[in-house]
Design a protein around this motif. Structure first.
Motif, PDB file in Angstrom:
ATOM      1  N   CYS A 155       0.197   9.829   8.294  1.00  9.03           N
ATOM      2  CA  CYS A 155       1.591  10.254   8.158  1.00  9.03           C
ATOM      3  C   CYS A 155       2.350   9.786   9.388  1.00  9.03           C
ATOM      4  O   CYS A 155       2.056  10.224  10.500  1.00  9.03           O
ATOM      5  CB  CYS A 155       1.690  11.773   8.026  1.00  9.03           C
ATOM      6  N   ASP A 156       3.279   8.890   9.175  1.00 13.81           N
ATOM      7  CA  ASP A 156       4.078   8.354  10.268  1.00 13.81           C
ATOM      8  C   ASP A 156       5.548   8.620   9.958  1.00 13.81           C
ATOM      9  O   ASP A 156       6.165   7.900   9.170  1.00 13.81           O
ATOM     10  CB  ASP A 156       3.828   6.856  10.431  1.00 13.81           C
ATOM     11  N   GLY A 157       6.082   9.680  10.553  1.00 12.31           N
ATOM     12  CA  GLY A 157       7.455  10.064  10.262  1.00 12.31           C
ATOM     13  C   GLY A 157       7.571  10.582   8.843  1.00 12.31           C
ATOM     14  O   GLY A 157       6.944  11.578   8.478  1.00 12.31           O
ATOM     15  N   ASP A 158       8.339   9.879   8.017  1.00 13.05           N
ATOM     16  CA  ASP A 158       8.562  10.306   6.635  1.00 13.05           C
ATOM     17  C   ASP A 158       7.740   9.483   5.653  1.00 13.05           C
ATOM     18  O   ASP A 158       8.017   9.474   4.459  1.00 13.05           O
ATOM     19  CB  ASP A 158      10.062  10.179   6.308  1.00 13.05           C
ATOM     20  N   VAL A 159       6.703   8.784   6.138  1.00 12.98           N
ATOM     21  CA  VAL A 159       5.932   7.874   5.287  1.00 12.98           C
ATOM     22  C   VAL A 159       4.477   8.342   5.194  1.00 12.98           C
ATOM     23  O   VAL A 159       3.827   8.590   6.214  1.00 12.98           O
ATOM     24  CB  VAL A 159       5.973   6.428   5.829  1.00 12.98           C
ATOM     25  N   LEU A 160       3.993   8.459   3.967  1.00 16.69           N
ATOM     26  CA  LEU A 160       2.591   8.769   3.704  1.00 16.69           C
ATOM     27  C   LEU A 160       1.883   7.468   3.337  1.00 16.69           C
ATOM     28  O   LEU A 160       2.297   6.766   2.414  1.00 16.69           O
ATOM     29  CB  LEU A 160       2.468   9.773   2.556  1.00 16.69           C
ATOM     30  N   THR A 161       0.828   7.147   4.086  1.00 15.54           N
ATOM     31  CA  THR A 161       0.075   5.913   3.855  1.00 15.54           C
ATOM     32  C   THR A 161      -1.359   6.269   3.489  1.00 15.54           C
ATOM     33  O   THR A 161      -2.033   6.983   4.232  1.00 15.54           O
ATOM     34  CB  THR A 161       0.080   5.004   5.099  1.00 15.54           C
ATOM     35  N   LEU A 162      -1.799   5.753   2.358  1.00 18.26           N
ATOM     36  CA  LEU A 162      -3.168   5.977   1.893  1.00 18.26           C
ATOM     37  C   LEU A 162      -3.884   4.641   1.874  1.00 18.26           C
ATOM     38  O   LEU A 162      -3.590   3.775   1.037  1.00 18.26           O
ATOM     39  CB  LEU A 162      -3.152   6.610   0.494  1.00 18.26           C
ATOM     40  N   HIS A 163      -4.791   4.453   2.829  1.00 20.33           N
ATOM     41  CA  HIS A 163      -5.516   3.183   2.939  1.00 20.33           C
ATOM     42  C   HIS A 163      -6.691   3.163   1.966  1.00 20.33           C
ATOM     43  O   HIS A 163      -7.358   4.174   1.747  1.00 20.33           O
ATOM     44  CB  HIS A 163      -6.033   2.992   4.371  1.00 20.33           C
ATOM     45  N   ARG A 164      -6.946   1.963   1.426  1.00 22.07           N
ATOM     46  CA  ARG A 164      -8.067   1.781   0.507  1.00 22.07           C
ATOM     47  C   ARG A 164      -8.840   0.529   0.887  1.00 22.07           C
ATOM     48  O   ARG A 164      -8.314  -0.357   1.553  1.00 22.07           O
ATOM     49  CB  ARG A 164      -7.555   1.671  -0.938  1.00 22.07           C
ATOM     50  N   GLY A 165     -10.084   0.472   0.462  1.00 27.55           N
ATOM     51  CA  GLY A 165     -10.943  -0.652   0.828  1.00 27.55           C
ATOM     52  C   GLY A 165     -10.873  -1.777  -0.170  1.00 27.55           C
ATOM     53  O   GLY A 165     -10.075  -1.777  -1.112  1.00 27.55           O
ATOM     54  N   LEU A 166     -11.714  -2.784   0.049  1.00 24.47           N
ATOM     55  CA  LEU A 166     -11.769  -3.944  -0.833  1.00 24.47           C
ATOM     56  C   LEU A 166     -12.198  -3.533  -2.230  1.00 24.47           C
ATOM     57  O   LEU A 166     -12.900  -2.533  -2.400  1.00 24.47           O
ATOM     58  CB  LEU A 166     -12.746  -4.975  -0.247  1.00 24.47           C
ATOM     59  N   PRO A 167     -11.781  -4.239  -3.295  1.00 23.11           N
ATOM     60  CA  PRO A 167     -11.098  -5.541  -3.253  1.00 23.11           C
ATOM     61  C   PRO A 167      -9.576  -5.442  -3.176  1.00 23.11           C
ATOM     62  O   PRO A 167      -8.895  -6.448  -3.308  1.00 23.11           O
ATOM     63  CB  PRO A 167     -11.518  -6.171  -4.591  1.00 23.11           C
ATOM     64  N   TRP A 168      -9.028  -4.255  -2.989  1.00 22.28           N
ATOM     65  CA  TRP A 168      -7.576  -4.089  -2.908  1.00 22.28           C
ATOM     66  C   TRP A 168      -7.225  -3.522  -1.535  1.00 22.28           C
ATOM     67  O   TRP A 168      -7.128  -2.306  -1.363  1.00 22.28           O
ATOM     68  CB  TRP A 168      -7.079  -3.163  -4.021  1.00 22.28           C
TER      69      TRP A 168
END
Length: 271
Positions: free
Chosen positions: A230-243
């Protein structure tokens, strides 16, 4: 008894169509017969019946295709064969180009059938997950503005390049001549719908993502979800390969965003 969903019927038909085309292509290439010969037509019918029977008998077929990512190989694999065949045929002057040219129509046909199988598999598997697994978190999220502008710009630039190239470049092979504008149109269309909200559904086995107003369902297995930020007003969900590209959405568009973030972090950390 649960009513048979439309998605299941479409999935059964997609399996039958794909196995029919695949069997016909293999037999035609091995026997050097055309596609309207008696042996090819019989092969097509038998392949169609085999594919439908396999989908009907095996209730876990859609799950197996998704878990093993075989549905990607069946759709993307022939597409790469098509591109390679087109490129070698267009620029090679040797005798091998004639051999590869024979693969162009078959690879294109399998690519179209594979894409249909991909869409129907994901749509049916989404129904299966919602019926048999408890929904842990569910939310609608709109893309982050800066991320949206970047992806939209790439889509527009890429779409214009492919569109203009299709009309300017002189390519002797007619199918690839029409392929460039088609890819350009898809990229320009993606630039339009990229801003739509996405429906995220988290279940025990992974994350379902569906873009609002489309049939675009995606499933990310639990072991591919790497981290939540969570960076400020942004939610980031990281995913692995192949995407490798992450999902990013604005927290302001998510009701009870604090609860969603905490549940996601707990879910990912338990992997």
């Amino acid at each position: 008894m649960l009513q048979r969903p439309v998605q299941r019927t479409l999935f059964d038909l997609a399996c039958g169509i794909y196995t029919s085309i695949l069997a016909t292509v293999v037999v035609a290439l091995l026997t050097s017969t055309h596609y309207f010969s008696p042996i090819s037509l019989i092969t097509a019918c038998l392949g169609f019946l085999f594919g439908i029977a396999l989908a009907v008998v095996r209730d876990d077929l859609a799950e197996s295709l998704v878990r093993t990512r075989l549905y990607l190989i069946l759709s993307i694999g022939p597409f790469f064969v098509y591109l390679i065949s087109e490129g070698v045929t267009a620029f090679s002057m040797g005798p091998d180009s004639t051999v590869l040219q024979n693969w162009i129509a078959e690879a294109l046909l399998l690519t179209i059938a594979g894409f249909f199988l991909y869409v129907t598999t994901m749509n049916y598997y989404a129904v299966v997950l919602r019926r048999h697994e408890e929904v842990l978190i569910e939310w609608f999220g709109r893309p982050d503005t800066s991320y949206l502008r970047f992806v939209r710009l790439l889509s527009i630039v890429g779409g214009l390049i492919f569109l203009v190239s299709g009309f300017i470049l002189h390519i002797p092979i007619e199918p690839i001549q029409g392929l460039f504008p088609s890819i350009g149109g898809v990229l320009l269309g993606n630039a339009i719908v990229i801003g739509k909200a996405k429906h995220y559904t988290l279940v025990k086995s992974g994350l379902l993502v569906k873009r609002s107003g489309t049939l675009n369902n995606r499933f990310i297995p639990r072991d591919q979800l790497r981290s939540v930020e969570c960076d400020g007003d942004v939610l980031t969900l990281h995913r692995g390969l192949p995407w490798p590209l992450p999902f990013r959405c604005r927290l302001a568009s998510i009701p009870n965003s604090d609860s969603v973030v905490q549940s996601l972090q707990k879910y990912v950390n338990e992997n």
